[in-house]
Scaffold this motif. Structure first.
Motif, PDB file in Angstrom:
ATOM      1  N   GLU A  28      40.258  45.537  44.898  1.00 24.49           N
ATOM      2  CA  GLU A  28      41.718  45.663  44.808  1.00 24.49           C
ATOM      3  C   GLU A  28      42.312  44.472  44.050  1.00 24.49           C
ATOM      4  O   GLU A  28      43.202  44.638  43.214  1.00 24.49           O
ATOM      5  CB  GLU A  28      42.320  45.748  46.208  1.00 24.49           C
ATOM      6  CG  GLU A  28      43.825  45.931  46.218  1.00 24.49           C
ATOM      7  CD  GLU A  28      44.403  45.977  47.631  1.00 24.49           C
ATOM      8  OE1 GLU A  28      45.628  46.054  47.735  1.00 24.49           O
ATOM      9  OE2 GLU A  28      43.637  45.924  48.608  1.00 24.49           O
ATOM     10  N   VAL A  29      41.792  43.288  44.296  1.00 22.15           N
ATOM     11  CA  VAL A  29      42.270  42.082  43.610  1.00 22.15           C
ATOM     12  C   VAL A  29      41.974  42.183  42.119  1.00 22.15           C
ATOM     13  O   VAL A  29      42.817  41.861  41.281  1.00 22.15           O
ATOM     14  CB  VAL A  29      41.634  40.823  44.227  1.00 22.15           C
ATOM     15  CG1 VAL A  29      41.930  39.586  43.390  1.00 22.15           C
ATOM     16  CG2 VAL A  29      42.134  40.622  45.649  1.00 22.15           C
ATOM     17  N   TRP A  30      40.780  42.650  41.769  1.00 23.14           N
ATOM     18  CA  TRP A  30      40.428  42.803  40.352  1.00 23.14           C
ATOM     19  C   TRP A  30      41.360  43.807  39.672  1.00 23.14           C
ATOM     20  O   TRP A  30      41.816  43.596  38.553  1.00 23.14           O
ATOM     21  CB  TRP A  30      38.980  43.249  40.200  1.00 23.14           C
ATOM     22  CG  TRP A  30      37.993  42.219  40.686  1.00 23.14           C
ATOM     23  CD1 TRP A  30      38.138  40.853  40.658  1.00 23.14           C
ATOM     24  CD2 TRP A  30      36.741  42.462  41.300  1.00 23.14           C
ATOM     25  NE1 TRP A  30      37.039  40.248  41.213  1.00 23.14           N
ATOM     26  CE2 TRP A  30      36.162  41.212  41.618  1.00 23.14           C
ATOM     27  CE3 TRP A  30      36.031  43.620  41.628  1.00 23.14           C
ATOM     28  CZ2 TRP A  30      34.928  41.085  42.213  1.00 23.14           C
ATOM     29  CZ3 TRP A  30      34.797  43.477  42.221  1.00 23.14           C
ATOM     30  CH2 TRP A  30      34.254  42.242  42.514  1.00 23.14           C
ATOM     31  N   GLN A  31      41.627  44.917  40.341  1.00 27.25           N
ATOM     32  CA  GLN A  31      42.527  45.922  39.781  1.00 27.25           C
ATOM     33  C   GLN A  31      43.939  45.355  39.606  1.00 27.25           C
ATOM     34  O   GLN A  31      44.585  45.584  38.586  1.00 27.25           O
ATOM     35  CB  GLN A  31      42.566  47.163  40.699  1.00 27.25           C
ATOM     36  CG  GLN A  31      43.524  48.231  40.255  1.00 27.25           C
ATOM     37  CD  GLN A  31      43.143  48.821  38.911  1.00 27.25           C
ATOM     38  OE1 GLN A  31      41.974  48.970  38.605  1.00 27.25           O
ATOM     39  NE2 GLN A  31      44.125  49.152  38.101  1.00 27.25           N
ATOM     40  N   LEU A  32      44.407  44.611  40.584  1.00 26.16           N
ATOM     41  CA  LEU A  32      45.736  44.004  40.477  1.00 26.16           C
ATOM     42  C   LEU A  32      45.804  42.988  39.337  1.00 26.16           C
ATOM     43  O   LEU A  32      46.812  42.899  38.639  1.00 26.16           O
ATOM     44  CB  LEU A  32      46.125  43.342  41.801  1.00 26.16           C
ATOM     45  CG  LEU A  32      46.469  44.299  42.943  1.00 26.16           C
ATOM     46  CD1 LEU A  32      46.670  43.531  44.237  1.00 26.16           C
ATOM     47  CD2 LEU A  32      47.697  45.120  42.610  1.00 26.16           C
ATOM     48  N   ARG A  33      44.717  42.229  39.134  1.00 26.10           N
ATOM     49  CA  ARG A  33      44.690  41.272  38.019  1.00 26.10           C
ATOM     50  C   ARG A  33      44.750  41.988  36.676  1.00 26.10           C
ATOM     51  O   ARG A  33      45.448  41.549  35.768  1.00 26.10           O
ATOM     52  CB  ARG A  33      43.444  40.406  38.101  1.00 26.10           C
ATOM     53  CG  ARG A  33      43.555  39.325  39.125  1.00 26.10           C
ATOM     54  CD  ARG A  33      42.397  38.373  39.062  1.00 26.10           C
ATOM     55  NE  ARG A  33      42.529  37.378  40.121  1.00 26.10           N
ATOM     56  CZ  ARG A  33      41.530  36.752  40.680  1.00 26.10           C
ATOM     57  NH1 ARG A  33      40.294  36.986  40.284  1.00 26.10           N
ATOM     58  NH2 ARG A  33      41.741  35.878  41.636  1.00 26.10           N
ATOM     59  N   GLU A  34      44.010  43.103  36.536  1.00 29.19           N
ATOM     60  CA  GLU A  34      44.053  43.873  35.296  1.00 29.19           C
ATOM     61  C   GLU A  34      45.454  44.440  35.057  1.00 29.19           C
ATOM     62  O   GLU A  34      45.967  44.407  33.941  1.00 29.19           O
ATOM     63  CB  GLU A  34      43.032  45.003  35.336  1.00 29.19           C
ATOM     64  CG  GLU A  34      41.603  44.531  35.227  1.00 29.19           C
ATOM     65  CD  GLU A  34      40.606  45.670  35.356  1.00 29.19           C
ATOM     66  OE1 GLU A  34      41.027  46.842  35.457  1.00 29.19           O
ATOM     67  OE2 GLU A  34      39.397  45.379  35.365  1.00 29.19           O
ATOM     68  N   THR A  35      46.061  44.947  36.118  1.00 27.20           N
ATOM     69  CA  THR A  35      47.421  45.481  36.006  1.00 27.20           C
ATOM     70  C   THR A  35      48.401  44.372  35.615  1.00 27.20           C
ATOM     71  O   THR A  35      49.278  44.581  34.772  1.00 27.20           O
ATOM     72  CB  THR A  35      47.848  46.128  37.333  1.00 27.20           C
ATOM     73  OG1 THR A  35      46.900  47.122  37.700  1.00 27.20           O
ATOM     74  CG2 THR A  35      49.227  46.746  37.234  1.00 27.20           C
ATOM     75  N   LEU A  36      48.239  43.204  36.211  1.00 33.82           N
ATOM     76  CA  LEU A  36      49.102  42.065  35.905  1.00 33.82           C
ATOM     77  C   LEU A  36      48.955  41.641  34.445  1.00 33.82           C
ATOM     78  O   LEU A  36      49.953  41.406  33.756  1.00 33.82           O
ATOM     79  CB  LEU A  36      48.778  40.895  36.829  1.00 33.82           C
ATOM     80  CG  LEU A  36      49.556  39.602  36.586  1.00 33.82           C
ATOM     81  CD1 LEU A  36      51.037  39.814  36.854  1.00 33.82           C
ATOM     82  CD2 LEU A  36      48.999  38.486  37.453  1.00 33.82           C
ATOM     83  N   GLU A  37      47.725  41.571  33.947  1.00 23.86           N
ATOM     84  CA  GLU A  37      47.506  41.194  32.550  1.00 23.86           C
ATOM     85  C   GLU A  37      48.126  42.204  31.597  1.00 23.86           C
ATOM     86  O   GLU A  37      48.735  41.830  30.591  1.00 23.86           O
ATOM     87  CB  GLU A  37      46.008  41.040  32.281  1.00 23.86           C
ATOM     88  CG  GLU A  37      45.404  39.814  32.918  1.00 23.86           C
ATOM     89  CD  GLU A  37      43.893  39.778  32.787  1.00 23.86           C
ATOM     90  OE1 GLU A  37      43.327  40.634  32.072  1.00 23.86           O
ATOM     91  OE2 GLU A  37      43.276  38.880  33.395  1.00 23.86           O
ATOM     92  N   GLN A  40      51.870  41.702  31.669  1.00 26.40           N
ATOM     93  CA  GLN A  40      52.257  40.491  30.945  1.00 26.40           C
ATOM     94  C   GLN A  40      52.193  40.708  29.441  1.00 26.40           C
ATOM     95  O   GLN A  40      53.061  40.231  28.699  1.00 26.40           O
ATOM     96  CB  GLN A  40      51.371  39.315  31.357  1.00 26.40           C
ATOM     97  CG  GLN A  40      51.686  38.801  32.738  1.00 26.40           C
ATOM     98  CD  GLN A  40      50.715  37.742  33.213  1.00 26.40           C
ATOM     99  OE1 GLN A  40      49.591  37.634  32.721  1.00 26.40           O
ATOM    100  NE2 GLN A  40      51.132  36.937  34.192  1.00 26.40           N
TER     101      GLN A  40
END
Length: 97
Positions: A28-37, A40
């Motif tokens: 979930e954290v990895w998916q959220l980081r990809e979504t955040l990038e 941005q």
């Protein structure tokens, strides 16, 4: 002693389960980081577009050159003491030979 080992093992399994499948798990954290990038990157793109639009608005508000350029480009307007020449490409329009 056997029940203490079993209890500690059960506690370890419960904590690992919560770590890997509970809220805030690594996938979930990895998916959220990809979504955040991705968000941005889109924000940077939109910010640069907004800056260009803001510069154009300021230019239109302050100077007549931008208005004149836009009128020439979009409306085909010609100045009062100017001469308009239209060049026809004979290869594209054979009927004008």
């Amino acid at each position: 002693m056997k029940w203490l080992t079993a209890l500690l093992l059960a506690l370890l399994v419960a904590l690992q389960y919560k770590l890997w499948f509970g809220e805030g798990n690594p996938p979930e954290v990895w998916q959220l980081r990809e979504t955040l990038e991705a968000q941005q990157a889109e924000n940077r793109q939109l910010r640069s577009r907004n800056e260009a639009l803001e510069a154009e608005v300021i230019d239109l508000k302050t100077g007549l050159d931008a208005i004149e350029e836009r009128a020439r480009r979009e409306l085909g307007m010609i100045g009062e003491d100017e001469v308009f020449f239209q060049v026809v490409d004979r290869h594209r329009f054979p009927e004008y030979r």
